[in-house]
Design an enzyme around this catalytic site. Structure first.
Site, mmCIF file in Angstrom:
data_model
loop_
_atom_site.group_PDB
_atom_site.id
_atom_site.type_symbol
_atom_site.label_atom_id
_atom_site.label_comp_id
_atom_site.label_asym_id
_atom_site.label_seq_id
_atom_site.Cartn_x
_atom_site.Cartn_y
_atom_site.Cartn_z
ATOM 1 N N ALA A 12 -46.974 157.271 6.874
ATOM 2 C CA ALA A 12 -48.371 157.747 6.809
ATOM 3 C C ALA A 12 -48.788 157.966 5.359
ATOM 4 O O ALA A 12 -49.594 158.832 5.053
ATOM 5 C CB ALA A 12 -48.510 159.039 7.612
ATOM 6 N N GLY A 13 -48.211 157.178 4.460
ATOM 7 C CA GLY A 13 -48.520 157.320 3.033
ATOM 8 C C GLY A 13 -49.802 156.582 2.665
ATOM 9 O O GLY A 13 -50.755 156.529 3.456
ATOM 10 N N ILE A 15 -50.464 153.278 2.114
ATOM 11 C CA ILE A 15 -50.833 152.104 2.932
ATOM 12 C C ILE A 15 -51.065 152.542 4.382
ATOM 13 O O ILE A 15 -52.021 152.099 5.024
ATOM 14 C CB ILE A 15 -49.761 150.991 2.867
ATOM 15 N N ASN A 124 -41.011 147.111 1.003
ATOM 16 C CA ASN A 124 -40.349 146.222 0.045
ATOM 17 C C ASN A 124 -38.895 146.619 -0.188
ATOM 18 O O ASN A 124 -38.542 147.774 0.023
ATOM 19 C CB ASN A 124 -41.111 146.269 -1.286
ATOM 20 N N ARG A 155 -54.868 137.552 -3.680
ATOM 21 C CA ARG A 155 -54.908 137.763 -5.143
ATOM 22 C C ARG A 155 -55.169 136.439 -5.859
ATOM 23 O O ARG A 155 -56.001 136.357 -6.774
ATOM 24 C CB ARG A 155 -53.561 138.345 -5.604
ATOM 25 N N HIS A 179 -41.591 137.287 -1.523
ATOM 26 C CA HIS A 179 -42.625 138.163 -2.104
ATOM 27 C C HIS A 179 -42.030 138.785 -3.353
ATOM 28 O O HIS A 179 -41.481 139.857 -3.327
ATOM 29 C CB HIS A 179 -42.979 139.239 -1.082
HETATM 30 N N1 APR Z 1 -39.678 156.982 8.823
HETATM 31 C C1 APR Z 1 -41.015 157.017 8.687
HETATM 32 N N2 APR Z 1 -41.636 157.177 7.514
HETATM 33 C C2 APR Z 1 -40.884 157.292 6.421
HETATM 34 C C3 APR Z 1 -39.470 157.258 6.479
HETATM 35 C C4 APR Z 1 -38.867 157.081 7.758
HETATM 36 N N3 APR Z 1 -37.547 157.035 7.920
HETATM 37 N N4 APR Z 1 -39.006 157.409 5.219
HETATM 38 C C5 APR Z 1 -40.072 157.522 4.407
HETATM 39 N N5 APR Z 1 -41.213 157.459 5.121
HETATM 40 C C6 APR Z 1 -42.598 157.614 4.677
HETATM 41 C C7 APR Z 1 -42.754 158.546 3.481
HETATM 42 O O1 APR Z 1 -42.601 159.919 3.863
HETATM 43 C C8 APR Z 1 -44.158 158.211 3.005
HETATM 44 O O2 APR Z 1 -45.161 159.053 3.582
HETATM 45 O O3 APR Z 1 -43.165 156.416 4.216
HETATM 46 C C9 APR Z 1 -44.365 156.756 3.496
HETATM 47 C C10 APR Z 1 -44.576 155.780 2.360
HETATM 48 O O4 APR Z 1 -45.798 156.077 1.785
HETATM 49 P P1 APR Z 1 -46.075 155.962 0.210
HETATM 50 O O5 APR Z 1 -44.981 156.653 -0.530
HETATM 51 O O6 APR Z 1 -47.477 156.388 -0.034
HETATM 52 O O7 APR Z 1 -45.893 154.384 -0.066
HETATM 53 P P2 APR Z 1 -46.949 153.204 0.183
HETATM 54 O O8 APR Z 1 -47.732 152.982 -1.042
HETATM 55 O O9 APR Z 1 -47.648 153.421 1.475
HETATM 56 O O10 APR Z 1 -45.942 151.977 0.293
HETATM 57 C C11 APR Z 1 -44.987 151.871 1.329
HETATM 58 O O11 APR Z 1 -44.933 149.465 1.307
HETATM 59 O O12 APR Z 1 -45.775 147.859 -0.173
HETATM 60 C C12 APR Z 1 -44.671 148.604 0.214
HETATM 61 O O13 APR Z 1 -43.484 148.787 -1.848
HETATM 62 C C13 APR Z 1 -44.202 149.508 -0.873
HETATM 63 O O14 APR Z 1 -42.089 149.920 0.156
HETATM 64 C C14 APR Z 1 -43.362 150.479 -0.109
HETATM 65 C C15 APR Z 1 -44.128 150.619 1.195
#
Ligand code: APR
Length: 312
Positions: A12-13, A15, A124, A155, A179
């Site tokens: 829920a970050g 993306i 990734n 892009r 990628h």
């Molecule tokens: N289960 C569910 N969610 C998880 C877990 C898990 N085991 N471990 C981590 N997370 C959550 C984190 O708590 C965080 O809220 O995944 C979320 C990732 O969100 P962001 O840190 O904001 O990252 P974001 O920019 O969304 O990118 C996520 O996509 O493009 C790729 O390289 C990028 O690997 C990265 C991913």
């Protein structure tokens, strides 16, 4: 009885939040925004904000935040962004050991709770993550795809459109391979409404655009300190929509290869048709010797990372 689609977003970050916003705005279905227990408040808060956003906009979707896998049960589509994003100076491959553990955990839970879902992996390093997710779940290859090509092609299309001074929607671009830095932008298939871009853009400018496309993600990481999220989310939603609405769009995605392009037991970016049954076709296109050599190099880089992941 007909029912609404259910879309589970794992992570829920940045993306994940944007994915939920797009699902809601397009009324693709009801949304479950899942994160780890420490981030449950974030997931619930974003869900509530987005439901209220719908009330303002006049759209209707149930959006739930949770850290309970049972709430994801029966999802039609699962989009995985769980993991850590890049920081400046990191390559996508640097994320391998951390995100591998996360994707394995997600895979075990999907097997239990969402066995019939169409799964789109965004985390990734993409090609390894999607390979591992399929391996752990044992899901059919056609139901597990990776999001990379739609973003990379987007892009590429933008940079080509700006250089040619034409509308970006008239530019079609093809990107194959992993990628990462070895991605293969295939210039011979890039056109402005059918006109080969080589007729419109000088060779040196094209070479610079290819280089910028390869580093498109890194350029943003350097500026923001974290990875991109608007365009990655739109790209994943394009794929999910094609599945849910059986649009049969031809999209470049990281797909399981079983002999296509000469590769076995590998996930790599290739053009596929996504329809109501998942990946309905891997489309094989003719490549020049140079392009095939670049694709071989890209496949070798992905395979090397897959081998490394087997030891972790
Ligand atoms: N289960 C569910 N969610 C998880 C877990 C898990 N085991 N471990 C981590 N997370 C959550 C984190 O708590 C965080 O809220 O995944 C979320 C990732 O969100 P962001 O840190 O904001 O990252 P974001 O920019 O969304 O990118 C996520 O996509 O493009 C790729 O390289 C990028 O690997 C990265 C991913």
């Amino acid at each position: 009885m007909p029912r609404r689609n259910k879309i589970a977003l794992i992570g829920a970050g940045n993306i994940g939040g944007e994915l939920a916003a797009l699902c809601a705005r397009n009324e693709l279905g009801d949304v479950v925004l899942f994160d780890i227990p420490e981030k449950e408040g974030l997931a619930k808060g974003k869900a509530l904000d987005l439901e209220q956003n719908g009330a303002v906009l006049g759209t209707d979707a149930a959006i739930t935040g949770t850290s309970n896998w049972a709430d994801c049960a029966g999802a039609d589509v699962v989009i995985i962004t769980a993991g850590v994003p890049r920081k400046p100076g990191m390559s996508r491959d640097d994320l391998l050991s951390i995100n591998l553990k996360i994707i394995r955990n997600v895979g075990e839970n999907l097997k239990k709770h969402c066995p019939d879902a169409f799964v789109i992996v965004v985390s990734n390093p993409l090609d390894v993550m999607v390979y591992e997710l399929r391996r752990v779940t044992g899901f059919p290859g056609g139901k597990v795809v990776g999001m990379a090509g739609v973003l990379d092609a987007g892009r590429f299309q933008l940079f080509l459109a700006r250089e040619a001074k034409v509308a970006v929607k008239d530019v079609r671009a093809m990107v194959l391979g992993g990628h990462g830095d070895t991605m293969v932008p295939v210039i011979s298939y890039c056109t402005v409404d059918g006109i080969p871009v080589r007729q419109l853009i000088a060779a040196d400018k094209l070479a610079a655009i290819v280089e910028r496309t390869r580093n498109g993600g890194g350029e943003i990481v350097k500026l923001m300190g974290t990875s991109a999220y608007y365009a990655p989310a739109s790209a994943a939603i394009t794929m999910a929509t094609s599945y849910l609405r059986d649009q049969k769009r031809l999209l470049p995605c990281a797909a399981q290869l079983n002999g296509e392009y000469g590769f076995e037991d590998l996930y790599l970016g290739v053009p596929v048709v996504i329809g109501g049954s998942g990946v309905e076709k891997v489309v094989t296109i003719e490549l020049s010797a140079d392009e095939k050599a670049m694709l071989d190099k890209s496949a070798a880089a992905v395979r090397e990372l897959i081998e490394a992941s087997k030891k972790l």
